[in-house]
Design an enzyme around this catalytic site. Structure first.
Site, PDB file in Angstrom:
ATOM      1  N   ASP A  13       0.812  -1.228   0.000  1.00  0.00           N
ATOM      2  CA  ASP A  13       0.000   0.000   0.000  1.00  0.00           C
ATOM      3  C   ASP A  13       0.841   1.272   0.000  1.00  0.00           C
ATOM      4  O   ASP A  13       0.421   2.302   0.541  1.00  0.00           O
ATOM      5  CB  ASP A  13      -0.962   0.016   1.206  1.00  0.00           C
ATOM      6  CG  ASP A  13      -1.902  -1.159   1.198  1.00  0.00           C
ATOM      7  OD1 ASP A  13      -2.265  -1.616   0.104  1.00  0.00           O
ATOM      8  OD2 ASP A  13      -2.271  -1.635   2.286  1.00  0.00           O
ATOM      9  N   LYS A  16       1.916   2.125  -5.093  1.00  0.00           N
ATOM     10  CA  LYS A  16       2.515   1.564  -6.319  1.00  0.00           C
ATOM     11  C   LYS A  16       1.612   1.810  -7.521  1.00  0.00           C
ATOM     12  O   LYS A  16       2.092   2.108  -8.610  1.00  0.00           O
ATOM     13  CB  LYS A  16       2.754   0.045  -6.148  1.00  0.00           C
ATOM     14  CG  LYS A  16       3.708  -0.310  -5.026  1.00  0.00           C
ATOM     15  CD  LYS A  16       3.805  -1.815  -4.835  1.00  0.00           C
ATOM     16  CE  LYS A  16       2.537  -2.459  -4.346  1.00  0.00           C
ATOM     17  NZ  LYS A  16       2.136  -2.116  -2.975  1.00  0.00           N
ATOM     18  N   LYS A  18      -0.395   4.269  -8.172  1.00  0.00           N
ATOM     19  CA  LYS A  18      -0.242   5.627  -8.690  1.00  0.00           C
ATOM     20  C   LYS A  18       1.062   5.752  -9.494  1.00  0.00           C
ATOM     21  O   LYS A  18       1.077   6.340 -10.580  1.00  0.00           O
ATOM     22  CB  LYS A  18      -0.227   6.629  -7.518  1.00  0.00           C
ATOM     23  CG  LYS A  18      -0.054   8.056  -7.981  1.00  0.00           C
ATOM     24  CD  LYS A  18       0.022   9.054  -6.830  1.00  0.00           C
ATOM     25  CE  LYS A  18       1.412   9.147  -6.252  1.00  0.00           C
ATOM     26  NZ  LYS A  18       1.568  10.294  -5.338  1.00  0.00           N
ATOM     27  N   GLY A  40      -4.535  -4.307  -3.756  1.00  0.00           N
ATOM     28  CA  GLY A  40      -5.530  -3.272  -4.025  1.00  0.00           C
ATOM     29  C   GLY A  40      -4.780  -2.022  -4.412  1.00  0.00           C
ATOM     30  O   GLY A  40      -4.127  -1.413  -3.574  1.00  0.00           O
ATOM     31  N   HIS A  41      -4.810  -1.681  -5.694  1.00  0.00           N
ATOM     32  CA  HIS A  41      -4.052  -0.529  -6.185  1.00  0.00           C
ATOM     33  C   HIS A  41      -5.031   0.569  -6.587  1.00  0.00           C
ATOM     34  O   HIS A  41      -5.864   0.374  -7.472  1.00  0.00           O
ATOM     35  CB  HIS A  41      -3.165  -0.936  -7.373  1.00  0.00           C
ATOM     36  CG  HIS A  41      -2.152  -1.985  -6.998  1.00  0.00           C
ATOM     37  ND1 HIS A  41      -1.320  -2.585  -7.906  1.00  0.00           N
ATOM     38  CD2 HIS A  41      -1.830  -2.526  -5.806  1.00  0.00           C
ATOM     39  CE1 HIS A  41      -0.539  -3.451  -7.281  1.00  0.00           C
ATOM     40  NE2 HIS A  41      -0.839  -3.446  -6.005  1.00  0.00           N
ATOM     41  N   GLN A 223       1.977  -6.047  -3.291  1.00  0.00           N
ATOM     42  CA  GLN A 223       2.446  -6.200  -1.907  1.00  0.00           C
ATOM     43  C   GLN A 223       3.755  -5.412  -1.696  1.00  0.00           C
ATOM     44  O   GLN A 223       3.958  -4.397  -2.329  1.00  0.00           O
ATOM     45  CB  GLN A 223       2.606  -7.681  -1.519  1.00  0.00           C
ATOM     46  CG  GLN A 223       1.281  -8.419  -1.356  1.00  0.00           C
ATOM     47  CD  GLN A 223       0.644  -8.867  -2.650  1.00  0.00           C
ATOM     48  OE1 GLN A 223       1.294  -9.462  -3.490  1.00  0.00           O
ATOM     49  NE2 GLN A 223      -0.629  -8.583  -2.836  1.00  0.00           N
TER      50      GLN A 223
HETATM   51  P1  GDP Z   1      -0.690   0.322  -3.596  1.00  0.00           P
HETATM   52  O1  GDP Z   1      -1.333  -0.932  -3.123  1.00  0.00           O
HETATM   53  O2  GDP Z   1       0.774   0.361  -3.330  1.00  0.00           O
HETATM   54  O3  GDP Z   1      -1.026   0.641  -5.028  1.00  0.00           O
HETATM   55  O4  GDP Z   1      -1.318   1.503  -2.713  1.00  0.00           O
HETATM   56  P2  GDP Z   1      -2.864   1.687  -2.331  1.00  0.00           P
HETATM   57  O5  GDP Z   1      -3.592   2.183  -3.521  1.00  0.00           O
HETATM   58  O6  GDP Z   1      -3.410   0.488  -1.646  1.00  0.00           O
HETATM   59  O7  GDP Z   1      -2.760   2.796  -1.200  1.00  0.00           O
HETATM   60  C1  GDP Z   1      -2.205   4.043  -1.436  1.00  0.00           C
HETATM   61  C2  GDP Z   1      -3.285   5.113  -1.189  1.00  0.00           C
HETATM   62  O8  GDP Z   1      -2.669   6.374  -1.078  1.00  0.00           O
HETATM   63  C3  GDP Z   1      -4.269   5.252  -2.322  1.00  0.00           C
HETATM   64  O9  GDP Z   1      -5.519   5.616  -1.797  1.00  0.00           O
HETATM   65  C4  GDP Z   1      -3.680   6.369  -3.182  1.00  0.00           C
HETATM   66  O10 GDP Z   1      -4.665   7.081  -3.918  1.00  0.00           O
HETATM   67  C5  GDP Z   1      -3.096   7.246  -2.108  1.00  0.00           C
HETATM   68  N1  GDP Z   1      -1.886   8.001  -2.492  1.00  0.00           N
HETATM   69  C6  GDP Z   1      -0.842   7.604  -3.265  1.00  0.00           C
HETATM   70  N2  GDP Z   1       0.121   8.545  -3.263  1.00  0.00           N
HETATM   71  C7  GDP Z   1      -0.313   9.551  -2.468  1.00  0.00           C
HETATM   72  C8  GDP Z   1       0.275  10.785  -2.029  1.00  0.00           C
HETATM   73  O11 GDP Z   1       1.388  11.144  -2.380  1.00  0.00           O
HETATM   74  N3  GDP Z   1      -0.497  11.548  -1.193  1.00  0.00           N
HETATM   75  C9  GDP Z   1      -1.742  11.167  -0.773  1.00  0.00           C
HETATM   76  N4  GDP Z   1      -2.393  11.970   0.060  1.00  0.00           N
HETATM   77  N5  GDP Z   1      -2.301  10.009  -1.161  1.00  0.00           N
HETATM   78  C10 GDP Z   1      -1.599   9.204  -1.986  1.00  0.00           C
HETATM   79  P1  IMO Z   2      -0.874  -4.145  -2.268  1.00  0.00           P
HETATM   80  O1  IMO Z   2      -0.469  -4.712  -3.610  1.00  0.00           O
HETATM   81  C1  IMO Z   2      -1.002  -4.563   2.072  1.00  0.00           C
HETATM   82  C2  IMO Z   2      -1.091  -8.640   3.663  1.00  0.00           C
HETATM   83  C3  IMO Z   2      -2.354  -9.056   4.413  1.00  0.00           C
HETATM   84  C4  IMO Z   2      -1.742  -9.993   5.427  1.00  0.00           C
HETATM   85  C5  IMO Z   2      -0.637 -10.690   4.625  1.00  0.00           C
HETATM   86  C6  IMO Z   2      -1.036 -12.044   4.070  1.00  0.00           C
HETATM   87  O2  IMO Z   2      -2.175  -3.425  -2.297  1.00  0.00           O
HETATM   88  O3  IMO Z   2       0.231  -3.390  -1.648  1.00  0.00           O
HETATM   89  P2  IMO Z   2      -2.590 -12.746   2.036  1.00  0.00           P
HETATM   90  O4  IMO Z   2      -4.053 -12.510   1.782  1.00  0.00           O
HETATM   91  O5  IMO Z   2      -1.695 -12.199   0.989  1.00  0.00           O
HETATM   92  O6  IMO Z   2      -2.290 -14.179   2.335  1.00  0.00           O
HETATM   93  O7  IMO Z   2      -2.271 -11.937   3.400  1.00  0.00           O
HETATM   94  O8  IMO Z   2      -0.316  -9.821   3.556  1.00  0.00           O
HETATM   95  N1  IMO Z   2      -1.300  -8.127   2.292  1.00  0.00           N
HETATM   96  C7  IMO Z   2      -1.224  -6.828   1.963  1.00  0.00           C
HETATM   97  N2  IMO Z   2      -1.056  -5.730   2.731  1.00  0.00           N
HETATM   98  N3  IMO Z   2      -1.076  -4.436   0.728  1.00  0.00           N
HETATM   99  C8  IMO Z   2      -1.228  -5.526  -0.049  1.00  0.00           C
HETATM  100  O9  IMO Z   2      -1.181  -5.468  -1.403  1.00  0.00           O
HETATM  101  C9  IMO Z   2      -1.349  -6.789   0.557  1.00  0.00           C
HETATM  102  N4  IMO Z   2      -1.525  -8.052   0.104  1.00  0.00           N
HETATM  103  C10 IMO Z   2      -1.461  -8.845   1.166  1.00  0.00           C
HETATM  104  O10 IMO Z   2      -2.976  -7.950   5.010  1.00  0.00           O
HETATM  105  O11 IMO Z   2      -1.116  -9.252   6.451  1.00  0.00           O
HETATM  106 MG    MG Z   3      -2.861  -1.562  -1.829  1.00  0.00          MG
END
Ligand code: GDP
Ligand code: IMO
Ligand code: MG
Length: 424
Positions: A13, A16, A18, A40-41, A223
């Site tokens: 999270d 990535k 973005k 979840g991206h 991840q």
């Molecule tokens: P990922 O799994 O690595 O793609 O990240 P996620 O999408 O799960 O979580 C990142 C969250 O932060 C998302 O809601 C993005 O829209 C948000 N985000 C990404 N970069 C920034 C930033 O620089 N500032 C803010 N405020 N939000 C950001």
């Molecule tokens: P992105 O790509 C954050 C975490 C789960 C749990 C552990 C194992 O959005 O960054 P699993 O269901 O994979 O067997 O769970 O890994 N986890 C993540 N945490 N971002 C993710 O993906 C994750 N994918 C798995 O919360 O701790």
């Molecule tokens: Mg994510």
């Protein structure tokens, strides 16, 4: 060969999605190599928000080819749901290709993920309960069902009967649950196979061809480094290899093809699920960061645990991924916090300093973070677009992260929008 890898440096999270969305505008191909719909991206693209779990984050560009490599585990219903939802929003998925070697997440994987977690009680991993671990278990046990079998009705029926019967024995004899209806599953999955068959293509070959043709290829990590099955905080990890090395086996491309590895981190740290987290905050500052940064799971909605930036983790990420550059997101979230802390080392119980990340969580659990303190900032930085425009305290904070992480910081995120990036 212009191939770039983007990986998460922390526990996922990091933003990535973005970063991929930004880099995809200059890419020809985006390839996913591991994980499944545990990812979840979130992408804010032209004023719209998209949440992707399985589709590569390059899908929003009509000219970008999107591939799902052999290392990904695919829940076909989720993938088709995503294809339908995004198509309904006017985004074409015609350029999607799926490797026939990729494994399929079956209903028993999801059931077993839940049962295993419930059985662990307070020691549960906190998985996404999407069947990811059990699917990779079957792959390693060599009984998994792959995409090419899903798309061949005869093989599908045989496999579901053979493997499903054993899974039903496990479910009824060991867990005392109702067995699954294998005929119903076969009928359902036959339909998925029919719809997904047109997308099957050898991703290793396609990616190789793209590289031979001098195209820009972007490998999208899911991840993060500390969730890596081998290098993460085992057993509180996922069941795949999110580190850059995982890209090679998860797509069928050799390491010599890759010439740039970008690591994405947040300006602080978050994690979802269980396991040690040395810089975790349990106070008002932590709650503020969670609220301001909307730190709730993209996929599961779970509140994310929040803590200070950990440079021990960043250094580890630089090393195990071979990072050539670091991208730091969500600096804007820290606005208004008077003092910012950065963990530069760990102190062990016997007073020793550890500057490298320990292998065993039992050791990590006993580590106390050693903090450096830096002045905070209160300005709204969401409109900044260059390093020079950032307030001085921000620049000093970023310079400190760069120095302690040991890797150049090439971009700083100041908001969720693709344009909200300060580029060096
Ligand atoms: P990922 O799994 O690595 O793609 O990240 P996620 O999408 O799960 O979580 C990142 C969250 O932060 C998302 O809601 C993005 O829209 C948000 N985000 C990404 N970069 C920034 C930033 O620089 N500032 C803010 N405020 N939000 C950001
Ligand atoms: P992105 O790509 C954050 C975490 C789960 C749990 C552990 C194992 O959005 O960054 P699993 O269901 O994979 O067997 O769970 O890994 N986890 C993540 N945490 N971002 C993710 O993906 C994750 N994918 C798995 O919360 O701790
Ligand atoms: Mg994510």
């Amino acid at each position: 060969m212009p191939a770039k890898v983007v990986v998460g440096v922390q526990w996922g999270d990091e933003g990535k999605g973005k970063v991929i969305d930004i880099l995809a505008s200059r890419s020809d191909v985006v390839v996913r190599s591991q994980g499944g719909n545990n990812a979840g991206h979130t992408i804010s693209h032209q004023g719209e928000t998209y949440k992707l779990a399985l589709l590569p984050s390059g899908v929003l560009y009509p000219k970008v080819d999107c591939y799902i490599g052999c290392g990904v585990v695919i829940n076909p219903a989720t993938l088709l749901g995503e294809i339908d939802a995004i198509t309904a929003r006017g985004v074409s998925c015609d350029r999607l290709r799926i490797d026939p070697r990729a494994h399929v997440v079956m209903p028993w994987h999801i059931t077993l993920d839940g049962l295993s977690e419930d059985g662990l009680g307070k020691d549960k991993i906190g998985t996404t309960r999407r069947g990811i671990g059990p699917c990779y278990m079957d792959k390693a046990e060599r009984v998994g069902l792959r995409m090419h079998e899903l798309c061949d009705p005869t093989l599908l029926r045989q496999k579901i009967q053979a493997v499903g019967t054993r899974k039903n024995q496990l479910l009824s004899d060991f867990y005392g649950c109702q067995p699954l209806d294998l005929w119903e599953i076969t009928a359902e999955f036959e339909e998925y196979g029919k719809r997904l068959r047109p997308y099957l293509s050898d991703v290793s070959d396609l990616t190789w061809q793209a590289l031979q043709d001098g195209k820009n290829v972007l490998f999208e990590g899911a991840q993060g480094t500390l969730l890596d099955l081998d290098l993460g905080t085992y057993p509180y990890v996922t069941s795949s290899n999110p580190v850059s090395g995982g890209v090679c086996v998860g797509t069928g491309i050799g390491p010599t093809a890759i010439n740039e590895v970008l690591g994405v981190a947040k300006a602080y740290t978050t994690r979802v699920g269980g396991g040690p987290f040395p810089t975790e905050l349990f106070d008002e500052v932590g709650n503020t960061i969670r609220d301001v940064g909307h730190e709730y799971g993209t996929n599961t909605g779970r509140p994310r645990r929040v803590g200070w930036f950990d440079a021990v983790i960043a250094r580890y990420g630089v090393r195990v991924n071979g990072l050539t550059g670091l991208i730091v997101n969500k600096l804007d979230t820290l606005s208004g916090i008077s003092t910012l802390k950065v963990c530069t080392a760990y102190e062990t119980q016997d007073g020793q300093r550890l500057t490298s990340f320990p292998a065993a969580i039992e050791q990590l659990e006993l580590c106390r973070p050693v903090y450096a303190e830096l002045p905070g900032f209160s300005e709204d930085i969401s409109g900044c677009r260059t390093f020079a425009e950032l307030p001085r305290a921000c620049r000093e904070y970023i310079a400190f992260l760069e120095e302690t992480a040991g890797c150049p910081i090439v971009m700083v995120g100041v908001g969720p929008g693709r344009e909200q990036m300060c580029v060096k």
